[in-house]
Write a protein that holds these residues in place. Sequence first.
Motif, PDB file in Angstrom:
ATOM      1  N   GLN A 161       0.819  -1.217   0.000  1.00 48.02           N
ATOM      2  CA  GLN A 161       0.000   0.000   0.000  1.00 48.02           C
ATOM      3  C   GLN A 161       0.856   1.271   0.000  1.00 48.02           C
ATOM      4  N   SER A 162       1.872   1.311   0.842  1.00 47.06           N
ATOM      5  CA  SER A 162       2.800   2.447   0.888  1.00 47.06           C
ATOM      6  C   SER A 162       4.070   1.964   1.571  1.00 47.06           C
TER       7      SER A 162
ATOM      8  N   ALA B 104       4.815   2.461   4.441  1.00 43.86           N
ATOM      9  CA  ALA B 104       4.450   2.055   5.795  1.00 43.86           C
ATOM     10  C   ALA B 104       4.221   0.552   5.891  1.00 43.86           C
TER      11      ALA B 104
ATOM     12  N   GLU C  49       0.021   9.852   8.666  1.00 41.39           N
ATOM     13  CA  GLU C  49      -1.172   9.109   9.076  1.00 41.39           C
ATOM     14  C   GLU C  49      -1.018   7.619   8.785  1.00 41.39           C
ATOM     15  N   GLU C  50      -0.446   7.288   7.609  1.00 42.78           N
ATOM     16  CA  GLU C  50      -0.232   5.881   7.257  1.00 42.78           C
ATOM     17  C   GLU C  50       0.756   5.226   8.226  1.00 42.78           C
TER      18      GLU C  50
ATOM     19  N   ALA D 199       5.627   7.326   2.768  1.00 43.42           N
ATOM     20  CA  ALA D 199       4.294   7.188   3.360  1.00 43.42           C
ATOM     21  C   ALA D 199       3.963   8.461   4.122  1.00 43.42           C
ATOM     22  N   THR D 200       2.683   8.685   4.305  1.00 37.45           N
ATOM     23  CA  THR D 200       2.249   9.849   5.068  1.00 37.45           C
ATOM     24  C   THR D 200       2.357   9.568   6.561  1.00 37.45           C
TER      25      THR D 200
ATOM     26  N   LEU E 224      -0.257   2.059  10.809  1.00 41.31           N
ATOM     27  CA  LEU E 224       0.360   0.750  10.696  1.00 41.31           C
ATOM     28  C   LEU E 224       1.319   0.467  11.848  1.00 41.31           C
TER      29      LEU E 224
END
Length: 207
Positions: free
Chosen positions: A123-124, A126, A187-188, A184-185, A192
């Motif tokens: 996903q990212s 993260a 928030e991500e 990654a952000t 995680l």
Amino acid sequence: MLDIANHLKAIHREVRRGTTSGGETVTVLVRRRYDASVEDVWDAVTDPARVRRWFLPLTGDLREGGSFQLEGNAGGDILTCDAPRLLKVTFGGPSSIVEVRLTGNGEATDLELEHTVPIEIAQSGAGALFVGPGWDGALMGLALYVAGEAPEDPVAAANSPEVQEFNAGSVRAWSTAVEESGTATAEEIAALAQVSMAQFAPDVATP
């Protein structure tokens, strides 16, 4: 007594996003030095009788072109087995690739492990928090084994309070590595990291 701080510090961590012919990927890389010859470290990571002493029971057709299975964990195909320098396998699926590279450095050996998955799985960046702490634990287990300090039952020891404290530190270190990579952000990473902490250090109180 486990020297958690030094074991955490001994591991170099990187997170990268890249592109291959199959599309975008996320890669985690870990590196650690061992006070043992490259031949001995290679044997420790490829001989089932030794792997179970620091990691997990290992079975399979353990040759290039064969397959393997770690008990209670991932299995896969052995793509490259070039002793004592390079081991490349699929890990849990055909698009999840783990490559282990060993380099002799005098009386020591540098082990570098790279785990690459498609962006659809990670996903990212993260996504590194799903696998990075696990690889940190494996590298620490190998270090204890090479030093003659491995626990009698490494699987049981993985749930001990000391190892969970190590895992908690590992999750924090990987959160920093992902943040520094810009993959990654915030928030991500935070989301995680919480999932990773619940997986790898469920009994450690978090602020």
